[in-house]
Design a protein around this motif. Structure first.
Motif, PDB file in Angstrom:
ATOM      1  N   UNK A 101       1.148  -1.213   0.057  1.00  0.00           N
ATOM      2  CA  UNK A 101      -0.053   0.136  -0.052  1.00  0.00           C
ATOM      3  C   UNK A 101       0.794   1.297   0.043  1.00  0.00           C
ATOM      4  N   UNK A 102       1.948   1.198   0.747  1.00  0.00           N
ATOM      5  CA  UNK A 102       2.851   2.352   0.643  1.00  0.00           C
ATOM      6  C   UNK A 102       3.693   2.803  -0.596  1.00  0.00           C
ATOM      7  N   UNK A 103       3.555   2.043  -1.421  1.00  0.00           N
ATOM      8  CA  UNK A 103       3.937   2.167  -2.630  1.00  0.00           C
ATOM      9  C   UNK A 103       3.298   3.356  -3.681  1.00  0.00           C
ATOM     10  N   UNK A 104       1.912   3.376  -2.986  1.00  0.00           N
ATOM     11  CA  UNK A 104       1.180   4.423  -3.629  1.00  0.00           C
ATOM     12  C   UNK A 104       1.898   5.841  -3.261  1.00  0.00           C
ATOM     13  N   UNK A 105       2.760   6.182  -2.071  1.00  0.00           N
ATOM     14  CA  UNK A 105       3.600   7.349  -1.983  1.00  0.00           C
ATOM     15  C   UNK A 105       4.694   7.252  -2.620  1.00  0.00           C
ATOM     16  N   UNK A 106       4.747   7.132  -3.976  1.00  0.00           N
ATOM     17  CA  UNK A 106       5.933   7.048  -4.637  1.00  0.00           C
ATOM     18  C   UNK A 106       6.976   8.066  -4.359  1.00  0.00           C
ATOM     19  N   UNK A 107       8.022   7.737  -4.202  1.00  0.00           N
ATOM     20  CA  UNK A 107       9.451   8.884  -3.980  1.00  0.00           C
ATOM     21  C   UNK A 107       9.090   9.641  -2.617  1.00  0.00           C
ATOM     22  N   UNK A 108       8.136   9.226  -1.798  1.00  0.00           N
ATOM     23  CA  UNK A 108       8.074   9.758  -0.647  1.00  0.00           C
ATOM     24  C   UNK A 108       8.840   8.809   0.569  1.00  0.00           C
ATOM     25  N   UNK A 109       9.450   9.348   1.624  1.00  0.00           N
ATOM     26  CA  UNK A 109      10.006   8.361   2.546  1.00  0.00           C
ATOM     27  C   UNK A 109       8.784   8.058   3.697  1.00  0.00           C
ATOM     28  N   UNK A 110       8.557   6.818   3.812  1.00  0.00           N
ATOM     29  CA  UNK A 110       7.405   6.282   4.515  1.00  0.00           C
ATOM     30  C   UNK A 110       7.957   5.400   5.564  1.00  0.00           C
ATOM     31  N   UNK A 149      -7.842   4.334  -0.770  1.00  0.00           N
ATOM     32  CA  UNK A 149      -8.552   3.202  -0.240  1.00  0.00           C
ATOM     33  C   UNK A 149      -9.185   2.125  -1.083  1.00  0.00           C
ATOM     34  N   UNK A 150      -9.040   2.726  -2.562  1.00  0.00           N
ATOM     35  CA  UNK A 150      -9.451   1.622  -3.525  1.00  0.00           C
ATOM     36  C   UNK A 150      -7.987   0.724  -3.575  1.00  0.00           C
ATOM     37  N   UNK A 151      -6.862   1.466  -3.556  1.00  0.00           N
ATOM     38  CA  UNK A 151      -5.681   0.670  -3.729  1.00  0.00           C
ATOM     39  C   UNK A 151      -5.446  -0.300  -2.545  1.00  0.00           C
ATOM     40  N   UNK A 152      -5.919   0.065  -1.327  1.00  0.00           N
ATOM     41  CA  UNK A 152      -5.879  -0.779  -0.109  1.00  0.00           C
ATOM     42  C   UNK A 152      -6.700  -2.025  -0.467  1.00  0.00           C
TER      43      UNK A 152
END
Length: 251
Positions: A101-110, A149-152
């Protein structure tokens, strides 16, 4: 059928470096994230970093902000992906779902941290507000949250977990500052109630069905139409008041 996971944004009005460190420290606590695998006789800490190292995340978040001269304003965003009890997934699978799911925040540090200290397992996502590649600030509006939410849901399906198809948007409920600080101290009863309401609303076409669904989740409901608030009785017998659900599917 109940949706397996809910995905909500957690508000944090205090946006400072200190507040960011406090949240990072909270989500990475050993007592919440350590999992003992009896089959392999080893323990795992269910904390991972995307584009960062969890133990160094605070310093890395700050370094990115200073590199782009954006160490001000919004410092971080936090999201929680919660799973219903007995959803059929292992702690490792829950964590892997979080990483996907975190891959949705592409190029952000998570930082992704999976809390399994209670039966209501959930993933925390602490996201640096500044993109590590472009330096742009994160911008996620209501439409963006719906996409998350859809991605989740899609990822849960890929892991063989049940979701509602086609997707129906759950009602977003947010905690106020006092309630969130209570959750930070370790009392997540409010968060569990909010997620239970979200799940029940999505699958309820009437007031009666909503009450039935809440009962299945362990909550008593006293809903009197002329009253502004609904009184919920939690599984441990406590009573809490919330506004009546404002959802087109509930009569």
């Amino acid at each position: 059928m109940f949706v397996t996971a809910t995905f909500v944004a957690i508000p944090e009005k205090t946006q400072t470096a200190t507040a960011m460190k406090r949240v990072l420290d909270y989500v990475m606590q050993d007592k919440k994230t350590m999992f003992y695998d009896r089959e392999n006789d080893r323990s795992y800490k269910l904390v991972s970093g995307q584009n960062c190292i969890p133990k160094a995340a605070f310093n890395e978040f700050l370094a990115t902000k200073h590199r782009f001269n954006k160490a001000k304003g919004v410092f971080f965003k936090q999201y929680v992906q919660s799973f219903k009890p007995d959803c059929g997934a292992t702690p490792q699978q829950i964590h892997q779902i979080g990483l996907e799911t975190a891959k949705a925040f592409e190029e952000f540090e998570v930082v992704v941290a999976t809390h399994i200290d209670r039966d209501h397992w959930h993933n925390h996502f602490v996201v640096n507000s500044v993109n590590s590649e472009t330096g742009l600030k994160i911008q996620i509006n209501e439409k963006g949250l719906e996409e998350l939410r859809n991605r989740s849901d899609q990822i849960c399906q890929q892991f063989g977990l049940e979701v509602l198809t086609p997707y129906q948007k759950p009602k977003q409920r947010s905690m106020n500052q006092r309630e969130y600080r209570t959750a930070i101290r370790g009392d997540s009863k409010k968060l569990r109630l909010m997620n239970a309401i979200d799940m029940a609303v999505v699958h309820s076409q009437s007031k009666e069905k909503f009450i039935e669904n809440m009962k299945r989740l362990g909550y008593g409901v006293k809903w009197i139409d002329r009253y502004k608030y609904i009184t919920y009785t939690t599984p441990d017998g406590q009573r809490k008041k919330e506004n009546q659900p404002n959802h087109k599917n509930i009569a």
